[in-house]
Design a protein around this motif. Structure first.
Motif, PDB file in Angstrom:
ATOM      1  N   GLU A  75     -44.046 -39.341 -28.456  1.00  0.00           N
ATOM      2  CA  GLU A  75     -45.288 -39.957 -27.989  1.00  0.00           C
ATOM      3  C   GLU A  75     -45.715 -39.272 -26.696  1.00  0.00           C
ATOM      4  N   GLU A  76     -47.030 -39.168 -26.518  1.00  0.00           N
ATOM      5  CA  GLU A  76     -47.582 -38.362 -25.430  1.00  0.00           C
ATOM      6  C   GLU A  76     -47.040 -38.704 -24.044  1.00  0.00           C
ATOM      7  N   THR A  77     -46.808 -39.998 -23.772  1.00  0.00           N
ATOM      8  CA  THR A  77     -46.334 -40.342 -22.430  1.00  0.00           C
ATOM      9  C   THR A  77     -44.818 -40.482 -22.374  1.00  0.00           C
ATOM     10  N   ALA A  78     -44.208 -40.856 -23.504  1.00  0.00           N
ATOM     11  CA  ALA A  78     -42.744 -40.976 -23.526  1.00  0.00           C
ATOM     12  C   ALA A  78     -42.096 -39.614 -23.348  1.00  0.00           C
ATOM     13  N   ILE A  79     -42.763 -38.579 -23.867  1.00  0.00           N
ATOM     14  CA  ILE A  79     -42.234 -37.217 -23.749  1.00  0.00           C
ATOM     15  C   ILE A  79     -42.142 -36.835 -22.273  1.00  0.00           C
ATOM     16  N   LEU A  80     -43.097 -37.329 -21.473  1.00  0.00           N
ATOM     17  CA  LEU A  80     -43.094 -37.023 -20.043  1.00  0.00           C
ATOM     18  C   LEU A  80     -41.897 -37.684 -19.362  1.00  0.00           C
ATOM     19  N   SER A  81     -41.672 -38.973 -19.704  1.00  0.00           N
ATOM     20  CA  SER A  81     -40.525 -39.671 -19.129  1.00  0.00           C
ATOM     21  C   SER A  81     -39.245 -38.930 -19.474  1.00  0.00           C
ATOM     22  N   SER A  82     -39.150 -38.493 -20.729  1.00  0.00           N
ATOM     23  CA  SER A  82     -37.937 -37.818 -21.174  1.00  0.00           C
ATOM     24  C   SER A  82     -37.730 -36.498 -20.433  1.00  0.00           C
ATOM     25  N   ARG A  97     -35.421 -42.625 -19.373  1.00  0.00           N
ATOM     26  CA  ARG A  97     -35.448 -43.124 -20.737  1.00  0.00           C
ATOM     27  C   ARG A  97     -36.795 -42.772 -21.357  1.00  0.00           C
ATOM     28  N   ALA A  98     -36.755 -42.377 -22.630  1.00  0.00           N
ATOM     29  CA  ALA A  98     -38.013 -42.016 -23.291  1.00  0.00           C
ATOM     30  C   ALA A  98     -38.780 -43.272 -23.668  1.00  0.00           C
ATOM     31  N   TRP A 158     -44.176 -35.938 -13.258  1.00  0.00           N
ATOM     32  CA  TRP A 158     -43.996 -36.170 -11.820  1.00  0.00           C
ATOM     33  C   TRP A 158     -45.329 -36.482 -11.135  1.00  0.00           C
ATOM     34  N   GLY A 159     -46.189 -37.197 -11.855  1.00  0.00           N
ATOM     35  CA  GLY A 159     -47.461 -37.622 -11.279  1.00  0.00           C
ATOM     36  C   GLY A 159     -48.518 -36.530 -11.172  1.00  0.00           C
TER      37      GLY A 159
END
Lengths: 234, 550
Positions: free
Chosen positions: B290-297, B302-303, B318-319
Motif C-alpha cells: 500500500e502506498e503509505t505502508a510501504i513508506l513506513s516499512s 511496522r508496515a 521521513w516527512g
C-alpha cells in the motif's frame, strides 16, 4: 494575509477555522460533536478507530476528521444516517472483538467505549461475540495489562513514546492477533525501560491498563490528563 | 559516461548481435527454473560448442516469454520460433535440425496464434529477448536512450508534460494519473525528495511485476532515473518482497551495472542530476504494498498505512516529498519519453491509455503472463488468449483484480478492461490478477478463501478491517457448514459496506469485493447453501439436520 482564516460549512453551519486545524478541531471549537475513541488531544492522531469519519462534499471517500486538515469552502456532514449506522457497527465490532463485560470491569462507569455504546444505543451486537481469553499481565507491582479489554487504540503506545519518551509499549503481530506488548514482549515487571510513570493507565479509554487495587473512578479524572495539557501549552 | 557513448555501445552491441546468425534464448525466470531451465541452458551451450557453432549461434540466458504453461521454453531467433517443454535430451536434435539443417521442428514449436496475436507487448517487449544480467543487452535494444534524451533535450517540466499527455495511470491498481502525481512531487519545495518503486506484489497468483523485474530490470531503473530527474529527487528505493529471490538478484546486478556505467550516482550522463537507488526487502506483509505502508516499512517501522492527507507527494519518507509508483508504471516511462506522449495516448482507450500486464491463472488452457491493450474485453482474454476452460468443464466466474477483486459472471464477460468499467462492476484493476473459476468451484468457498487471505494480512490498525473481516469470514464459514440463515446475508452485506467505506487503506476498502460481487451476481448459490442445504459444486460438507421424530 487574508488567508489566515478559512471558512467551511459543517452540518449546514458556517464556521471559521485556522488553516492548520483539523476538521475535528474546527467542529469541536464550534460546539459540533464528532465521536472519537483513539484520538486524544496532544498525541499524534492515529486514525484507527474510524468513529470520527465524516463526509466531505466532492470526495467519494469518508475522511477521518482527526487527521484531515480543513480547507476553504469545505462542506462537511458529520451525522448522516449512513455515518451513524457505521459508527454503531464499529462500536458493535469493538464490543464483540474481545471480552467486554462491563459489570465486572474496573472501568465500569468510567469507560469511553461504554459511554459511546450507550450514547449510540448499542445494547446488543448483530455479530457473534468472541470469548477467546488472553492471559493478564499482572507481574508489575502497580499496573495490570488486560488484553481482554484492549481495543488497540494505541493511546498508551503514543503517550509512552511521545510524552514520556521511553517507548516501552508497542504492538506485536498483526490483524486480529495484534496485541500490546511491553518491551520485547516481556512481563511488565521485567521491563528495563518502563519508568512506571503511569501515563498509559491514565490515557487508556477502557479498562485495559489500570492501577492495581483501584477502580478507575478513583484514579482517572474525566478531563484531559494534566501532563498532556502541559505539553500542549508549550 | 556521455550520452553519445550510449549510442556507441548500442552500435557495437548491435554489430555483435548481427555477427551471429542465430540466437537461442533460454528462459531462465522463476516460471522455467523449476523445470530445469539452468540445465537446459548448459545443454544448449554444450551442444553448440560440440557442434562447433560458436561463431554462428549465440546462446543467451533470458527472462520470461509468458507461456508458463509449457515451461521450459526456448525462443530461437530469427523467426521467433518458440520451442515448448524442451528437455535436455532434445537439445542436440533441436540444434542439429534448426541451426545446421535450417528446418524448424514444427512438432516441438508452441502453436497458439491467438495467445500472442491478441497481446500488445510494450513493457514486456524485451522479455525473453535480452539477457537481464547484461546492461549492454538492454542498451542494444535502445535502452537508456530515453534517459539520454530526457537529460540532454528536455527540461523536467517537459518530461512531466509528456507523461501527462500520454494519459498514463498508476498500474498499482487505483489508476491515479501519473503525470499529476509527478507534478505534485515536483511542486513540493521541501528537500530531499525520494522516488519509491513499488515491487511488493503480494497477491496470490499474481506474478507480473516479478516477471518484469526478472526479464527487464533496467527498464525499471531507467524509469526511476527519469522520474527522479522530473521531480528533482536524489534518492530512490526499490521495495521488493523477499519472496522474489531471483528478481532481487537481477535488480541488484542491474543497479550495480548502472552505477558502473555512470547511469546512477553523481552527474548522471554528464548532467547535474545525482540519483542513487537502494534495494529494500519486504518482510512478508501484503499491506506493505500500500502506498503509505510501504513508506513506513522503508523507514524501518511496522508496515501500517497512514491516513491521507498528507499525501506522500507532500509528506512521504521521513516527512519529505516522495513519489511512489508501481514498477510497471515506471517501465512505461522510457517508452513514453522516446516515442512521445501523443503516441502512447493512442494505445488503449481514450480514458485508459497503454497496456496492462495480467497474470492469467485458474481453470484456463493457457495460463501465463499476458500484456494486453486497455479496453480489451474479458471474453477475449479468457477465451481467445486463455483458450477457455479445459474440456468437460463449464465456465462459472472470473475473478479480476487479485484477492480483493470481484467475481464476475459469464454475462459480464463483454466488459472492457479499464479502471472505470471494472470498478463499476464491483471488481478492481488491482495488481492484474485474473483467476478463472469453473463449475467445480463453490462460489462461497471462493469468497471465503480471499476473505481469509485478507484477514491474515490485515495490519490491525483500523477497526472495520481488523474486527470486521473475521466476522465476515465467520458468517461464510457458517453458510458453508450448513448453519447459515437467510438473515445472515443481510449482516454479511452490511458488514461488507462498513469495511469498504470506513477502512483506512486500500486493503480494507477492497477486501469485501469478492463477497459483495458474489452476493450480487451469485446470490442464488448462497441461498442454495442456506435453504436447500446443498453445495452446487459439491465442495462444502454441510452438516445434516437431525430430524427429531415424535
Amino acid at each position: 494575509m487574508s488567508e489566515r482564516i478559512v471558512k467551511l460549512i459543517i452540518d449546514g453551519k458556517e464556521v471559521f477555522a485556522k488553516p492548520t486545524d483539523t476538521i475535528l478541531k474546527a467542529a469541536t471549537d464550534n460546539g459540533i460533536y464528532i465521536p472519537t475513541l483513539c484520538y486524544l488531544e496532544g498525541l499524534t492522531p492515529h486514525g484507527g478507530c474510524r468513529l470520527c469519519v465524516v463526509e466531505v462534499k466532492g470526495n467519494p471517500k469518508l475522511m477521518t476528521s482527526c487527521t484531515t486538515p480543513v480547507s476553504n469552502n469545505m462542506e462537511i456532514t458529520t451525522n448522516s444516517p449512513k455515518l451513524v449506522k457505521y459508527r454503531k457497527q464499529i462500536i458493535e465490532l469493538l464490543l464483540s472483538e474481545r471480552i467486554h463485560t462491563c459489570s465486572v470491569c474496573v472501568a465500569n462507569g468510567n469507560c469511553e467505549l461504554q459511554e459511546l455504546a450507550s450514547k449510540f444505543g448499542v445494547d446488543h451486537t448483530s455479530v457473534s461475540r468472541n470469548w477467546e481469553r488472553f492471559e493478564l499481565d499482572m507481574s508489575h507491582e502497580r499496573f495490570v495489562l488486560d488484553h481482554n479489554r484492549c481495543i488497540l487504540c494505541t493511546r498508551c503506545i503514543r503517550v509512552c513514546d511521545e510524552i514520556e519518551g521511553v517507548h516501552t509499549l508497542d504492538i506485536k503481530k498483526r490483524g486480529k492477533d495484534s496485541m500490546i506488548i511491553v518491551d520485547l514482549d516481556e512481563p511488565w515487571a521485567a521491563s528495563y525501560s518502563c519508568t512506571e510513570c503511569g501515563k498509559c493507565s491514565a490515557v487508556c479509554p477502557v479498562g485495559a491498563i489500570y492501577i492495581k487495587g483501584k477502580h478507575l473512578s478513583e484514579t482517572k479524572k474525566k478531563e484531559l490528563p494534566e501532563f498532556i495539557v502541559r505539553r500542549r501549552s508549550r | 559516461m556521455k550520452p553519445e557513448e550510449i549510442q556507441k555501445i548500442a552500435e557495437t552491441e548491435h554489430d555483435l548481435r548481427m555477427a551471429y546468425k542465430y540466437r537461442i534464448n533460454v528462459c531462465c525466470s522463476s516460471g522455467c527454473l523449476p523445470f530445469g531451465a539452468q540445465k537446459l541452458l548448459k545443454a544448449f551451450e554444450d551442444a553448440v560448442k560440440e557442434l562447433g557453432l560458436e561463431k554462428v549461434c549465440k546462446v543467451a540466458r533470458t527472462g520470461c516469454v509468458g507461456t508458463c504453461s509449457v515451461a521450459p521454453v526456448v525462443l530461437i531467433d530469427p523467426g521467433n520460433h518458440l520451442y515448448q517443454n524442451v528437455k535436455p535430451e532434445d537439445v542436440k536434435k533441436i540444434v542439429q535440425e534448426h541451426i545446421i539443417n535450417g528446418r524448424v521442428l514444427e512438432e516441438c514449436v508452441y502453436k497458439n496464434e491467438a495467445y500472442f496475436s491478441k497481446q500488445y507487448r510494450l513493457i514486456l517487449r524485451n522479455a525473453g529477448k535480452i539477457d537481464p544480467l547484461r546492461i549492454e543487452d538492454y542498451i542494444a535494444v535502445g535502452g537508456y536512450s530515453a534517459l539520454a534524451k530526457a537529460l540532454t533535450h528536455m527540461t523536467p517540466e517537459q518530461v512531466i508534460y509528456e507523461i501527462s499527455l500520454s494519459g498514463l495511470r498508476g498500474r498499482g491498481g487505483a489508476g491515479f494519473p501519473t503525470g499529476q502525481k509527478w507534478n505534485f512531487v515536483a511542486k513540493s519545495t521541501a528537500k530531499p525528495k525520494y522516488v519509491v518503486a513499488n515491487l511488493d506484489e503480494g497477491d496470490p497468483g499474481v506474478f507480473a511485476n516479478r516477471t518484469l523485474a526478472e526479464a527487464d530490470p533496467h527498464a525499471i531503473v531507467e524509469g526511476m532515473v527519469i522520474a527522479a530527474y522530473a521531480v528533482g529527487a536524489e534518492k530512490g528505493f526499490i521495495y521488493i518482497r523477499s519472496e522474489y529471490p531471483l528478481a532481487i538478484q537481477t535488480l541488484k546486478k542491474a543497479i550495480e551495472q548502472a552505477k558502473s556505467y555512470g547511469l546512477l550516482g553523481n552527474n548522471i550522463l554528464g548532467s547535474t542530476l545525482n540519483f542513487d537507488i537502494e534495494l529494500r526487502l519486504g518482510a512478508g506483509a501484503f499491506v506493505a504494498g500500500e502506498e503509505t505502508a510501504i513508506l513506513s516499512s522503508i523507514e524501518g517501522l511496522r508496515a501500517t498505512p497512514r491516513p491521507r492527507p498528507p499525501y506522500p507527494a507532500v509528506s512521504g519518507l521521513w516527512g519529505k516529498p516522495t513519489l511512489v509508483n508501481n514498477v510497471e508504471t515506471l517501465a512505461n516511462v522510457p517508452l513514453i519519453i522516446l516515442n512521445g506522449g501523443a503516441w502512447f495516448s493512442k494505445i488503449g482507450t481514450p480514458k485508459c491509455t497503454g497496456t496492462k500486464c495480467f497474470s492469467l491463472t485458474g481453470k484456463v488452457k493457457n495460463p501465463g503472463l499476458i500484456e494486453v491493450p486497455m479496453g480489451i474485453t474479458l471474453k477475449e482474454i479468457v477465451y481467445e488468449i486463455g483458450g477457455g476452460v479445459p474440456e468437460g468443464r463449464k465456465f462459472k466466474a472470473v475473478l479480476v483484480g487479485g484477492p480483493s477483486g470481484g467475481c464476475l459472471p459469464e454475462n459480464m464477460l463483454s466488459l472492457p478492461i479499464d479502471y472505470e468499467s471494472l470498478t463499476q462492476a464491483g471488481a478492481i484493476m488491482g495488481s492484474g490478477g485474473i483467476v478463472v473459476i469453473d463449475d467445480e468451484s463453490c462460489i462461497v468457498d471462493t469468497a471465503r478463501f480471499f476473505i481469509d487471505f485478507c484477514m491474515d494480512e490485515s495490519c490491525g490498525k483500523c477497526v472495520p478491517c481488523r474486527a470486521g473481516i473475521p466476522k465476515v469470514k465467520e458468517i461464510l464459514d457458517k453458510i458453508m457448514t450448513g448453519e447459515g440463515k437467510v438473515e445472515d446475508l443481510n449482516v454479511l452485506e452490511d458488514l461488507s459496506y462498513l469495511i469498504r467505506d470506513a477502512s483506512l487503506c486500500g486493503l480494507g476498502q477492497t477486501a469485501p469485493n469478492p463477497v459483495l460481487t458474489t452476493l450480487k451476481y451469485f446470490k442464488q448459490e448462497y441461498l442454495t447453501h442456506i435453504v436447500e442445504r446443498k453445495c452446487p459444486a459439491g465442495k462444502c460438507v454441510l452438516k445434516k439436520v437431525e430430524v427429531i421424530k415424535e
